[in-house]
Design a protein around this motif. Structure first.
Motif, mmCIF file in Angstrom:
data_model
loop_
_atom_site.group_PDB
_atom_site.id
_atom_site.type_symbol
_atom_site.label_atom_id
_atom_site.label_comp_id
_atom_site.label_asym_id
_atom_site.label_seq_id
_atom_site.Cartn_x
_atom_site.Cartn_y
_atom_site.Cartn_z
ATOM 1 N N ASN A 69 7.526 -65.627 1.703
ATOM 2 C CA ASN A 69 8.233 -65.141 2.418
ATOM 3 C C ASN A 69 8.483 -64.452 2.538
ATOM 4 O O ASN A 69 8.342 -63.113 1.937
ATOM 5 N N LEU A 70 7.755 -63.194 3.809
ATOM 6 C CA LEU A 70 7.744 -62.401 4.510
ATOM 7 C C LEU A 70 9.434 -61.834 5.236
ATOM 8 O O LEU A 70 9.835 -62.315 5.396
ATOM 9 N N PRO A 71 9.566 -60.429 5.157
ATOM 10 C CA PRO A 71 10.711 -59.741 5.586
ATOM 11 C C PRO A 71 10.642 -59.875 6.917
ATOM 12 O O PRO A 71 9.250 -59.124 8.125
ATOM 13 N N THR A 72 11.266 -59.237 7.509
ATOM 14 C CA THR A 72 11.838 -60.021 8.642
ATOM 15 C C THR A 72 11.064 -58.541 9.914
ATOM 16 O O THR A 72 9.689 -58.672 10.769
ATOM 17 N N GLU A 73 10.879 -56.865 9.039
ATOM 18 C CA GLU A 73 10.771 -56.126 9.314
ATOM 19 C C GLU A 73 8.910 -56.147 9.612
ATOM 20 O O GLU A 73 8.539 -54.996 10.417
ATOM 21 N N SER A 74 8.453 -57.175 9.049
ATOM 22 C CA SER A 74 6.682 -57.672 9.254
ATOM 23 C C SER A 74 6.313 -57.916 10.422
ATOM 24 O O SER A 74 5.197 -58.138 10.780
ATOM 25 N N THR A 76 6.591 -56.762 14.351
ATOM 26 C CA THR A 76 6.576 -55.887 14.649
ATOM 27 C C THR A 76 5.761 -56.431 15.901
ATOM 28 O O THR A 76 4.358 -56.677 15.564
ATOM 29 N N ARG A 77 5.815 -55.804 17.202
ATOM 30 C CA ARG A 77 4.781 -56.151 18.237
ATOM 31 C C ARG A 77 3.822 -55.024 17.511
ATOM 32 O O ARG A 77 2.551 -55.948 17.964
ATOM 33 N N GLU A 78 3.577 -54.036 16.641
ATOM 34 C CA GLU A 78 2.489 -53.420 16.612
ATOM 35 C C GLU A 78 1.430 -54.149 15.304
ATOM 36 O O GLU A 78 0.761 -54.066 15.496
ATOM 37 N N SER A 79 2.190 -54.730 14.542
ATOM 38 C CA SER A 79 1.945 -55.356 13.474
ATOM 39 C C SER A 79 1.278 -56.773 13.968
ATOM 40 O O SER A 79 -0.507 -56.879 13.193
ATOM 41 N N PHE A 80 1.074 -57.228 14.975
ATOM 42 C CA PHE A 80 0.562 -58.673 15.916
ATOM 43 C C PHE A 80 -1.299 -57.364 16.357
ATOM 44 O O PHE A 80 -1.726 -58.270 16.998
ATOM 45 N N TYR A 81 -0.401 -56.479 17.034
ATOM 46 C CA TYR A 81 -1.521 -55.785 17.703
ATOM 47 C C TYR A 81 -2.609 -54.693 17.247
ATOM 48 O O TYR A 81 -2.508 -53.495 17.818
ATOM 49 N N GLU A 82 -2.163 -55.263 15.971
ATOM 50 C CA GLU A 82 -3.196 -53.391 14.938
ATOM 51 C C GLU A 82 -4.504 -52.780 15.922
ATOM 52 O O GLU A 82 -4.341 -51.942 15.386
ATOM 53 N N ASP A 83 -4.728 -53.748 15.942
ATOM 54 C CA ASP A 83 -6.608 -53.006 15.951
ATOM 55 C C ASP A 83 -6.573 -53.205 17.828
ATOM 56 O O ASP A 83 -7.054 -52.756 18.709
ATOM 57 N N ARG A 84 -5.615 -52.691 18.436
ATOM 58 C CA ARG A 84 -5.454 -52.769 19.680
ATOM 59 C C ARG A 84 -4.477 -51.426 20.470
ATOM 60 O O ARG A 84 -3.353 -51.339 20.582
#
Length: 85
Positions: A69-74, A76-84
């Motif tokens: 179960n992951l919190p909704t805050e995890s 984010t757009r940034e979390s999906f594109y960390e390396d960009r």
């Protein structure tokens, strides 16, 4: 309906081997294989009954009870594109 199909020697040999292994006529093996191929390419009807929709959702969720179960805050757009950056 009767159709005529030209097979490569390799395909013909495989079809014949399958018929011999199953002990059924070559034509029946070819018919079965064609029916299976057509069934796997079923055309969607465009709408689902409520029961079909529930079944689809259950199939999609099978095994999900083991996911963390992951919190909704995890999410984010940034979390999906960390390396960009």
């Amino acid at each position: 309906m009767t159709i005529h199909v030209e097979l490569s020697p390799e395909a013909a040999a495989r079809l014949l081997a399958e018929a011999e292994a199953q002990g059924i006529p070559l034509e029946k093996v070819a018919e079965r294989l064609l029916q299976e191929a057509l069934a796997s390419r079923a055309v969607p009807k465009g709408s689902l009954t409520p029961g079909e929709f529930r079944g689809m959702l259950q199939a999609l969720s099978a095994g999900s009870e083991n996911l963390p179960n992951l919190p909704t805050e995890s999410f984010t757009r940034e979390s999906f594109y960390e390396d960009r950056a």
